[in-house]
Design a protein around this motif. Structure first.
Motif, PDB file in Angstrom:
ATOM      1  N   LEU A   1       0.830  -1.212   0.000  1.00 17.84           N
ATOM      2  CA  LEU A   1       0.000   0.000   0.000  1.00 17.84           C
ATOM      3  C   LEU A   1       0.863   1.261   0.000  1.00 17.84           C
ATOM      4  O   LEU A   1       0.553   2.236  -0.693  1.00 17.84           O
ATOM      5  CB  LEU A   1      -0.928  -0.003   1.221  1.00 17.84           C
TER       6      LEU A   1
ATOM      7  N   LEU B   1      -0.630   4.754  -1.094  1.00 20.06           N
ATOM      8  CA  LEU B   1      -1.888   4.748  -0.339  1.00 20.06           C
ATOM      9  C   LEU B   1      -1.637   4.771   1.165  1.00 20.06           C
ATOM     10  O   LEU B   1      -2.457   4.288   1.945  1.00 20.06           O
ATOM     11  CB  LEU B   1      -2.712   3.503  -0.712  1.00 20.06           C
TER      12      LEU B   1
ATOM     13  N   SER C   1      -4.410   6.331   3.224  1.00 15.92           N
ATOM     14  CA  SER C   1      -5.759   5.820   2.997  1.00 15.92           C
ATOM     15  C   SER C   1      -6.311   5.129   4.241  1.00 15.92           C
ATOM     16  O   SER C   1      -5.568   4.698   5.134  1.00 15.92           O
ATOM     17  CB  SER C   1      -5.766   4.840   1.817  1.00 15.92           C
ATOM     18  N   THR C   2      -7.641   5.014   4.271  1.00 13.16           N
ATOM     19  CA  THR C   2      -8.296   4.298   5.370  1.00 13.16           C
ATOM     20  C   THR C   2      -7.907   2.829   5.355  1.00 13.16           C
ATOM     21  O   THR C   2      -7.759   2.203   6.415  1.00 13.16           O
ATOM     22  CB  THR C   2      -9.821   4.430   5.240  1.00 13.16           C
ATOM     23  N   LEU C   3      -7.735   2.276   4.162  1.00 13.96           N
ATOM     24  CA  LEU C   3      -7.353   0.876   4.037  1.00 13.96           C
ATOM     25  C   LEU C   3      -6.008   0.611   4.717  1.00 13.96           C
ATOM     26  O   LEU C   3      -5.832  -0.413   5.389  1.00 13.96           O
ATOM     27  CB  LEU C   3      -7.284   0.483   2.560  1.00 13.96           C
ATOM     28  N   HIS C   4      -5.086   1.540   4.545  1.00  9.97           N
ATOM     29  CA  HIS C   4      -3.761   1.383   5.169  1.00  9.97           C
ATOM     30  C   HIS C   4      -3.864   1.449   6.688  1.00  9.97           C
ATOM     31  O   HIS C   4      -3.156   0.713   7.400  1.00  9.97           O
ATOM     32  CB  HIS C   4      -2.810   2.461   4.660  1.00  9.97           C
ATOM     33  N   LYS C   5      -4.733   2.303   7.207  1.00 11.72           N
ATOM     34  CA  LYS C   5      -4.912   2.409   8.654  1.00 11.72           C
ATOM     35  C   LYS C   5      -5.521   1.123   9.217  1.00 11.72           C
ATOM     36  O   LYS C   5      -5.085   0.620  10.258  1.00 11.72           O
ATOM     37  CB  LYS C   5      -5.793   3.609   8.979  1.00 11.72           C
ATOM     38  N   ILE C   6      -6.537   0.608   8.534  1.00  6.14           N
ATOM     39  CA  ILE C   6      -7.165  -0.643   8.977  1.00  6.14           C
ATOM     40  C   ILE C   6      -6.166  -1.787   8.930  1.00  6.14           C
ATOM     41  O   ILE C   6      -6.083  -2.610   9.852  1.00  6.14           O
ATOM     42  CB  ILE C   6      -8.393  -0.965   8.106  1.00  6.14           C
ATOM     43  N   ASN C   7      -5.381  -1.826   7.855  1.00  9.79           N
ATOM     44  CA  ASN C   7      -4.364  -2.869   7.728  1.00  9.79           C
ATOM     45  C   ASN C   7      -3.331  -2.769   8.847  1.00  9.79           C
ATOM     46  O   ASN C   7      -2.881  -3.785   9.385  1.00  9.79           O
ATOM     47  CB  ASN C   7      -3.681  -2.759   6.364  1.00  9.79           C
TER      48      ASN C   7
END
Length: 263
Positions: A166, A171, A174-180
């Motif tokens: 990511l 990214l 990004s929100t995806l990176h935070k969740i990951n």
């Protein structure tokens, strides 16, 4: 039909090699082909797909794969190959920076890599030279529960790899990176740190031994081995927490800088 299949297997076996040994050999050969094959295939795909990526970028993403220890015979070649793949990532990164000593491979480039990623290399070498022989030959069929628990440690690896990918794709905000990142911290803590007291607790419950006395009931080499495995996990988890804290503070400062000021 079964007789024909058995006869065909016998005809294909080299002299002096049993069916079980042949299957183990095939597993190792498959591992030797599978992991390097993934590395070079994805390296080529990423280089073709993402025109703005450098060679080091493609190598970094291609080097990541979470099927490292599906089973020992298949995963063992991965540990050897991954050392080479990590070196390639290091070499290409330094070469892209324009360092004169990275015009070609040399003892100097290898030494720099070993110094930079010493703990990772030591981890891989230890798995090949200690964990693999112990789990395959020296435990005399005992300790299936503990070996299975050690396999669970790799559950955090997909999130570690996904985080690097990511960031590579830009990214990181990004929100995806935070969740990951949250999933990485959670799985790393559960599967690589909390796993060890859990194993001791299960052992104590199975043999009616108090939790604080379990270490005294285990051989010294088992306790030392667990300690040697746990120590780098604690170190890496500390680094992950520091990185998460640093990213959180950066995001917080960025939000404060973008928020309108009131007099």
């Amino acid at each position: 039909m079964c007789c024909w299949g058995h006869l065909r297997t016998k005809l294909l076996l080299p002299p002096g090699l049993s069916t079980s040994d042949f299957r183990l050999l095939i597993s190792q050969v498959n591992g030797c082909v599978f992991f390097p094959g993934l590395f070079f295939t994805f390296k080529h795909i990423f280089k073709t797909r993402f025109k703005n990526w450098k060679d080091a970028d493609g190598a970094l993403v291609s080097e990541r794969h979470w099927l490292a220890t599906d089973f020992v015979w298949f995963g063992a070649p991965y540990m050897a190959y991954d050392i080479y793949a990590m070196y390639q990532v290091h070499y290409l990164k330094e070469k892209d920076k324009g360092h004169a000593e990275y015009k070609g491979h040399s003892i100097h480039t290898v030494t720099k890599f070993l110094c930079k990623d010493f703990l990772f290399v030591l981890h891989h070498v230890a798995l090949l030279t200690i964990f693999m022989p112990v789990s395959l030959f020296l435990r005399r069929g005992l300790g299936d529960f503990f070996i299975g628990c050690f396999f669970i440690t790799e559950l955090s690896t997909p999130f570690l790899s996904a985080g690097g990918v990511l960031i590579q794709m830009g990214l990181q905000d990004s929100t995806l990176h935070k969740i990951n990142g949250l999933m990485l911290l959670l799985t790393f803590f559960l599967c690589r740190i909390l796993l060890f007291p859990f194993m001791y607790w299960v052992y104590g419950r199975n043999y009616n031994v108090a939790f604080y006395k379990v270490a005294l009931h285990l051989p010294l080499h088992c306790n030392l081995g667990n300690l040697c495995i746990l120590a780098p996990q604690l170190y890496w988890f500390t680094l992950l927490c520091r990185k998460a804290r640093r990213l959180f503070l950066q995001q917080h400062k960025k939000r404060d800088g973008q928020s309108p000021k009131t007099s």
